[in-house]
Design an enzyme around this catalytic site. Sequence first.
Site, PDB file in Angstrom:
ATOM      1  CG  HIS A 271      -4.607 -40.621  27.478  1.00 20.05           C
ATOM      2  ND1 HIS A 271      -5.533 -41.317  26.619  1.00 20.05           N
ATOM      3  CD2 HIS A 271      -3.189 -40.277  27.210  1.00 20.05           C
ATOM      4  CE1 HIS A 271      -4.445 -41.878  25.562  1.00 20.05           C
ATOM      5  NE2 HIS A 271      -3.297 -41.292  26.126  1.00 20.05           N
TER       6      HIS A 271
ATOM      7  CG  ASP B 247       3.675 -42.774  28.903  1.00 13.09           C
ATOM      8  OD1 ASP B 247       3.973 -42.552  30.220  1.00 13.09           O
ATOM      9  OD2 ASP B 247       2.609 -43.246  28.268  1.00 13.09           O
TER      10      ASP B 247
ATOM     11  CG  HIS C 141       2.565 -38.974  25.814  1.00 13.98           C
ATOM     12  ND1 HIS C 141       2.803 -39.181  24.482  1.00 13.98           N
ATOM     13  CD2 HIS C 141       2.567 -40.155  26.406  1.00 13.98           C
ATOM     14  CE1 HIS C 141       2.872 -40.627  24.409  1.00 13.98           C
ATOM     15  NE2 HIS C 141       2.551 -41.002  25.742  1.00 13.98           N
TER      16      HIS C 141
ATOM     17  CE1 TYR D 137       3.613 -44.507  23.156  1.00 17.98           C
ATOM     18  CE2 TYR D 137       5.535 -45.209  24.089  1.00 17.98           C
ATOM     19  CZ  TYR D 137       4.341 -44.338  24.207  1.00 17.98           C
ATOM     20  OH  TYR D 137       3.998 -43.655  25.358  1.00 17.98           O
TER      21      TYR D 137
ATOM     22  CG  HIS E  59       0.075 -46.288  31.687  1.00 18.27           C
ATOM     23  ND1 HIS E  59       1.405 -45.870  31.297  1.00 18.27           N
ATOM     24  CD2 HIS E  59      -0.458 -46.306  30.567  1.00 18.27           C
ATOM     25  CE1 HIS E  59       1.559 -45.336  30.242  1.00 18.27           C
ATOM     26  NE2 HIS E  59       0.243 -45.685  29.687  1.00 18.27           N
TER      27      HIS E  59
ATOM     28  CG  ASN F 203      -2.113 -47.018  26.945  1.00 15.48           C
ATOM     29  OD1 ASN F 203      -1.447 -46.559  27.554  1.00 15.48           O
ATOM     30  ND2 ASN F 203      -2.046 -46.563  25.425  1.00 15.48           N
TER      31      ASN F 203
ATOM     32  CG  ASP G 181       2.196 -46.673  27.173  1.00 17.89           C
ATOM     33  OD1 ASP G 181       1.532 -47.644  27.446  1.00 17.89           O
ATOM     34  OD2 ASP G 181       1.544 -45.556  26.860  1.00 17.89           O
TER      35      ASP G 181
END
Length: 437
Positions: free
Chosen positions: A322, A163, A351, A193, A312, A227, A190
Amino acid sequence: MLGGRRCLGLAAFVAALFLVADAGVTSRYRRKLEATADMPLDADVFRVPPGYNAPQQVHITLGDQDGTAMIVSWVTPNELGNSTVMYGGAPDKLELRAEGVHTRYDYFNYTSGFIHHCVLRNLKHSTKYYYAMGFGHTVRTFWFTTPPKPGPDVPYKFGLIGDLGQTFDSNITLSHYEQNGGDAVLYVGDLSYADNHPLHDNNRWDTWGRFAERSAAYQPWIWTAGNHELDFAPELGETTPFKPFAHRYPTPHRAAGSTEPFWYSVRLASAHVIVLASYSAYGKYTPQWAWLQAELRRVDRKVTPWLVVLMHSPWYNSNGYHYMEGETMRVQFERWLVDARADLVLAGHVHAYDRSRATRRSGRPASATPRSTSGTGRTPTTPGTATRTAQRSSPTASGSQTGTGCPRRTTTPTRDFFFFSFPTATILHLSLLLLRG
């Protein structure tokens, strides 16, 4: 083998300060709630390399399962040029030559540059190679060291990143990894972004590629799709999932017997690394389901005693953000990983940093699998010590927990967790060593 069990050295948590986090380490650090800003498009870390049609966004990943091939990828922005890579043992002795392929894609109002992929084959293990591309226009030269031959007594140092994005904190994270880096990166999804920007601004895929080049051009990054790689936007007429990611970031999936680039495996030193796709079909009889079933049978613990699984979306998550999104995949695959005695499951997405004890929802706790979630590369961070937050059981957990002590196993089945915030985010160094007694 010590007690007949493999021992994992968590070599270093990369932070502003090094420390070993255990059940007794706490600090006052708390993440800020507000999002951190993306770096502006004219930031120096996004700088276009000088020279006409100079190759940019250079990155490498393994080209086979065992480290004797490397996929080199780059973009030429102005014209096609060629897909040739020259390589060898010294920058002035690039005597080997490989020819690659190129691709382009359109996404709404964006057209990509010319994206090149070239496989360098028949490489020697544990060998430094220099490589160059851009012939006919602007030549750029890089280097990498191939991984050692897979074997049970081979040490190797991984960086775990997830991420990352391209915020100011992303730059801090990548800088920490460069300063204290490993031999290869396990990337748990990720990337750019770009989909957070209006019209899924694909220019942000270009800036991210230039940003990550400073590491990804010099050591293999093992890619997991998250995602934010989906880029599925029917409102823009974009209905092909993973279009930018799939064009830009190849994987050695065919060498692993996979039908798609989103799930595959590699063998690095003493580790057999399996990459799963949280956002591709995994129900019974689907290609990913069938592949994983066969792949687990191919794991040879005499050669690669470590079985590491990347995904992920985490199956276990102490954070409300999430929460339970990975549950359906857990139901489908957790029993298989437990039966295969997977050593470590690594995920991103949340995160926040979580680390668990050997964990599973049912069965014998002794056969469960340790899990780690690391996905804070683009979030606000403050240098300091690692923080263990209050432990919270899930609705199905059985056990006694407190905010300051270790969970006490009381019945079976049980789920025991340690939860940590990770100050500088996303980077976990894993040294895989087989300890013999």
